[in-house]
Design a protein around this motif. Structure first.
Motif, short mmCIF file in Angstrom:
data_model
loop_
_atom_site.label_atom_id
_atom_site.label_comp_id
_atom_site.label_asym_id
_atom_site.label_seq_id
_atom_site.Cartn_x
_atom_site.Cartn_y
_atom_site.Cartn_z
N VAL A 146 0.77 -1.22 0.08
CA VAL A 146 0.08 -0.02 0.03
C VAL A 146 1.04 1.32 0.18
CG1 VAL A 146 -1.62 1.28 1.35
CG2 VAL A 146 -1.70 -0.95 1.40
N VAL A 147 0.63 2.12 -0.95
CA VAL A 147 1.56 3.58 -1.02
C VAL A 147 0.59 4.60 -0.53
CG1 VAL A 147 2.81 4.89 -2.35
CG2 VAL A 147 2.85 2.44 -2.73
N LEU A 148 0.88 5.00 0.68
CA LEU A 148 0.03 6.27 1.30
C LEU A 148 1.01 7.56 1.20
CD1 LEU A 148 -2.55 6.65 2.88
CD2 LEU A 148 -1.13 6.50 4.78
N VAL A 149 0.60 8.45 0.66
CA VAL A 149 1.58 9.82 0.34
C VAL A 149 0.83 10.87 1.24
CG1 VAL A 149 2.37 11.49 -1.33
CG2 VAL A 149 2.05 9.03 -1.92
N GLU A 150 1.73 11.20 2.05
CA GLU A 150 1.18 12.45 3.00
C GLU A 150 1.75 13.78 2.76
OE1 GLU A 150 3.62 13.09 6.65
OE2 GLU A 150 1.83 12.55 7.93
N PHE A 174 6.26 9.72 1.67
CA PHE A 174 5.65 8.50 0.97
C PHE A 174 5.80 7.39 2.09
CE2 PHE A 174 5.10 8.94 -3.78
CZ PHE A 174 5.60 10.45 -3.85
N PHE A 175 4.80 6.45 2.20
CA PHE A 175 5.02 5.47 3.48
C PHE A 175 4.50 4.20 2.45
CE2 PHE A 175 3.47 8.62 5.93
CZ PHE A 175 4.31 8.84 7.06
N VAL A 176 5.24 3.16 2.43
CA VAL A 176 5.18 2.07 1.76
C VAL A 176 4.89 0.81 2.60
CG1 VAL A 176 5.94 0.27 0.18
CG2 VAL A 176 6.54 2.55 -0.18
N MET A 177 3.61 0.38 2.87
CA MET A 177 3.47 -0.61 3.97
C MET A 177 3.24 -1.93 3.14
SD MET A 177 -0.13 -0.83 6.27
CE MET A 177 0.44 0.45 7.41
N ARG A 224 3.61 -4.11 8.02
CA ARG A 224 4.89 -3.40 8.25
C ARG A 224 5.23 -2.26 7.18
NH1 ARG A 224 10.44 -3.79 8.80
NH2 ARG A 224 10.67 -5.24 6.97
N VAL A 225 5.37 -1.11 7.67
CA VAL A 225 5.91 -0.22 6.81
C VAL A 225 7.50 -0.28 6.48
CG1 VAL A 225 6.33 2.47 6.40
CG2 VAL A 225 4.56 1.77 7.61
N ILE A 226 7.70 -0.73 5.26
CA ILE A 226 8.96 -1.16 5.03
C ILE A 226 9.82 -0.26 4.34
CG2 ILE A 226 8.15 -3.42 4.33
CD1 ILE A 226 9.16 -1.99 0.98
N ASN A 227 9.28 1.17 4.08
CA ASN A 227 10.09 2.06 3.73
C ASN A 227 9.15 3.43 3.73
OD1 ASN A 227 12.59 3.17 3.00
ND2 ASN A 227 12.85 1.41 1.32
N THR A 228 10.12 4.55 4.09
CA THR A 228 9.69 5.88 3.91
C THR A 228 10.40 6.75 3.17
OG1 THR A 228 8.80 5.63 6.35
CG2 THR A 228 8.51 7.71 5.57
N TYR A 229 9.89 7.61 2.32
CA TYR A 229 10.50 8.60 1.26
C TYR A 229 10.07 10.04 1.65
CZ TYR A 229 10.84 3.87 -0.65
OH TYR A 229 11.14 2.60 -1.08
N SER A 230 11.14 10.98 1.53
CA SER A 230 10.77 12.24 1.31
C SER A 230 10.81 12.85 0.16
CB SER A 230 11.67 12.98 2.29
OG SER A 230 11.57 12.63 3.56
N SER A 231 9.84 13.65 -0.37
CA SER A 231 10.06 14.31 -1.66
C SER A 231 9.93 15.55 -1.69
CB SER A 231 9.10 13.71 -2.50
OG SER A 231 7.82 14.39 -2.39
N GLU A 232 9.84 16.63 -2.71
CA GLU A 232 9.81 17.90 -2.74
C GLU A 232 8.17 17.93 -2.26
OE1 GLU A 232 8.18 16.92 -6.72
OE2 GLU A 232 9.59 16.05 -5.27
N THR A 233 7.90 19.13 -1.82
CA THR A 233 6.54 19.48 -1.48
C THR A 233 5.67 19.55 -2.61
OG1 THR A 233 7.16 20.84 0.34
CG2 THR A 233 5.33 21.15 -0.44
N PHE A 234 4.45 18.61 -2.51
CA PHE A 234 3.44 18.85 -3.38
C PHE A 234 2.35 18.37 -2.79
CE2 PHE A 234 4.91 14.53 -4.08
CZ PHE A 234 3.70 13.66 -3.96
N PHE A 235 1.08 18.58 -3.53
CA PHE A 235 -0.35 18.18 -3.00
C PHE A 235 -1.02 17.42 -3.94
CE2 PHE A 235 -4.84 19.07 -2.82
CZ PHE A 235 -5.17 18.22 -1.57
#
Ligand SMILES: [Fe+2]
Length: 470
Positions: free
Chosen positions: A228-232, A263-266, A272-283
């Motif tokens: 599951v990819v959740l983007v915050e 970005f959270f990848v569960m 289990r959240v296997i990885n978290t990523y940061s990106s440039e700001t967007f909506f």
């Protein structure tokens, strides 16, 4: 800004059934089923105005196809919000950007009681097992009959899963025979709760939970085969302050661009959240698709540079013609499973909103085509006025545009026995601003050219999402 689109934000109160719409062109014989649409249709209650496009009272529309003929019906969703509005001529429930009519005393006391849900489910339509439901961002779907559009009642979940705000874009996981969604629990210990609900079940099962101090406004997410990819986005809220603020829901959220987007990848299997990523700001409101490719995850999203798009959809701004609608980018993010730095690119210079794909065949897997709406580059000073089809591999786009016309979300329907991903038709409800009437447009999905249009005798206010059912 052109003025012809404003009819899309005027109320439609008439409920009609029309057995045979006038059709220009020819609707394929094989198209046999119904396009079900949802959207706001009434923007005032007595003397009280809703403030935002997303607040209007939900109406369902049905276009049915049989041997080249098209029928149409529309009906208000009989939600508590609608029924109470009818009875009292007052807005009695909190919406996205409108609070109920109430005294200051009641406003303060109600801050300490659980929120009353009006279930004005005006955003999307989905299937839960064999039932059809209308959805919004509060967690109580409203069941309806897809033939008569009669409201059958609110679906109450038989569980104790915490959360007040869910996405109106659940995904279907055919392997697990379950719907998957994300619900945000606003509390002293807030979290994004990802859950699955098996076909025919009445209870939701938690897959995994992501704790968060200041939760974000999240409208959709994506799934791949395993994840599951959740983007915050950094449009966030202090939950305890929201409880006391007395402001409408969305106005409690603050844009904090310095936080960037996460970005959270569960993993679906164990949460289990296997990885978290940061990106440039967007909506963004809408993910387009996601899939695994080697040791990466590809995530396609219709991105805005910031969240100001929400402000442009206040009805006063839209109808006073002083809003400039921001454009999205078709953005592709590549997430390395074994690394922490994502990369991004823009697939095409055509914008895309309300994106759809050949979902049954390509959701969560590698794909070639996405369909959506956007603003025509030659006619930019306007509301969303063209249909777009993006070839994500060739990085090209085709468009459909007609002067004074405003298409809604394009829904792809595959031809029987289709071999190609885009073999079928695309259906879109289009407002003809010149006539103040709408028509159902049938495009050949491959060439993106018109096959037919079925004309409705009334305008259909701009809606959001829907489904095709055969
Ligand atoms: Fe949406």
């Amino acid at each position: 800004m052109s003025h012809q689109f404003v009819h899309g934000f005027s109320s439609l109160t008439q409920e009609i059934t029309c057995d045979r719409l006038p059709v220009k062109g020819s609707v394929p014989e094989w198209l046999s089923g119904s396009l079900l649409r949802n959207g706001p249709a009434q923007f005032e209650v007595g003397p009280h105005q809703f403030r935002h496009w997303f607040d209007g009272l939900a109406m369902l529309h049905r276009f049915s196809f049989h041997h080249g003929e098209v029928s149409y019906a529309n009906k208000f969703l009989q939600s508590p919000a609608y029924r109470t509005a009818k009875k009292t001529s007052k807005i009695s429930y909190a919406e996205f950007a409108t609070d109920p009519c109430r005294s200051i005393f009641k406003r303060v006391t109600s801050a300490f009681s659980p929120p009353l849900l009006g279930s004005n489910a005006n955003v999307n339509i989905s299937k839960m097992g064999e039932s059809f439901v209308a959805l919004t961002e509060t967690p109580l779907p409203v069941k309806f009959d897809p033939k008569t559009l009669k409201t059958l009642g609110i679906v109450h979940h038989d569980d104790r899963l915490a959360g007040q705000h869910c996405t109106p874009h659940p995904h279907y996981d055919p392997e697990r025979r379950a719907g998957i969604n994300s619900i945000t629990n606003f509390s002293a210990k807030s979290s994004y709760n990802i859950y699955a609900m098996k076909d025919g079940a009445t209870s939701r099962n938690l897959i995994g939970s992501i704790p968060v101090k200041e939760p974000a406004y999240i409208h959709s997410f994506s799934i791949t085969e395993q994840y599951v990819v959740l983007v915050e986005f950094p449009l966030v809220v202090n939950p305890l302050r929201m409880l006391m603020s007395g402001k409408p829901f969305i106005e409690n959220f603050q844009w904090k661009p310095e936080r960037g987007t996460r970005f959270f990848v569960m993993r679906k299997e164990d949460g289990r959240v296997i990885n978290t990523y940061s990106s440039e700001t967007f909506f963004a409101f809408h993910h387009i698709n996601a899939f695994e490719q080697g040791d990466t995850i590809i995530v396609d999203i219709a991105t805005f540079p910031d969240a100001s798009v929400i402000d442009t959809f206040y009805l006063k701004k839209l109808t006073a013609l002083n809003a400039t609608i921001p454009c999205t980018a078709f953005s592709r993010y590549t997430l390395p499973l074994n690394g922490s730095s994502l990369t991004s690119e823009v697939i095409t210079d055509e914008a895309i909103e309300l994106p759809r794909i050949n979902y049954e065949r390509n959701n969560a897997s590698d794909y070639q085509f996405a369909y959506g709406i956007a603003i025509n580059k030659q006619h930019p000073d306007d509301f969303l006025n063209q249909l777009v089809k993006v070839d994500v591999r060739a990085k090209t786009a085709r468009t459909w545009y007609e002067d004074g016309c405003y298409p809604g979300e394009p829904v792809f329907v595959a031809a029987p026995g289709a071999r190609d991903e885009d073999e079928g038709v695309v259906l879109s409800v289009v407002l003809d601003g010149r006539k103040n009437a709408s028509f159902l447009l049938v495009l050949d999905a491959a060439s993106y050219t018109e096959l037919a249009r079925a004309e409705v005798s009334q305008h259909i206010p701009f809606g959001f999402h829907g489904i095709y059912t055969s």
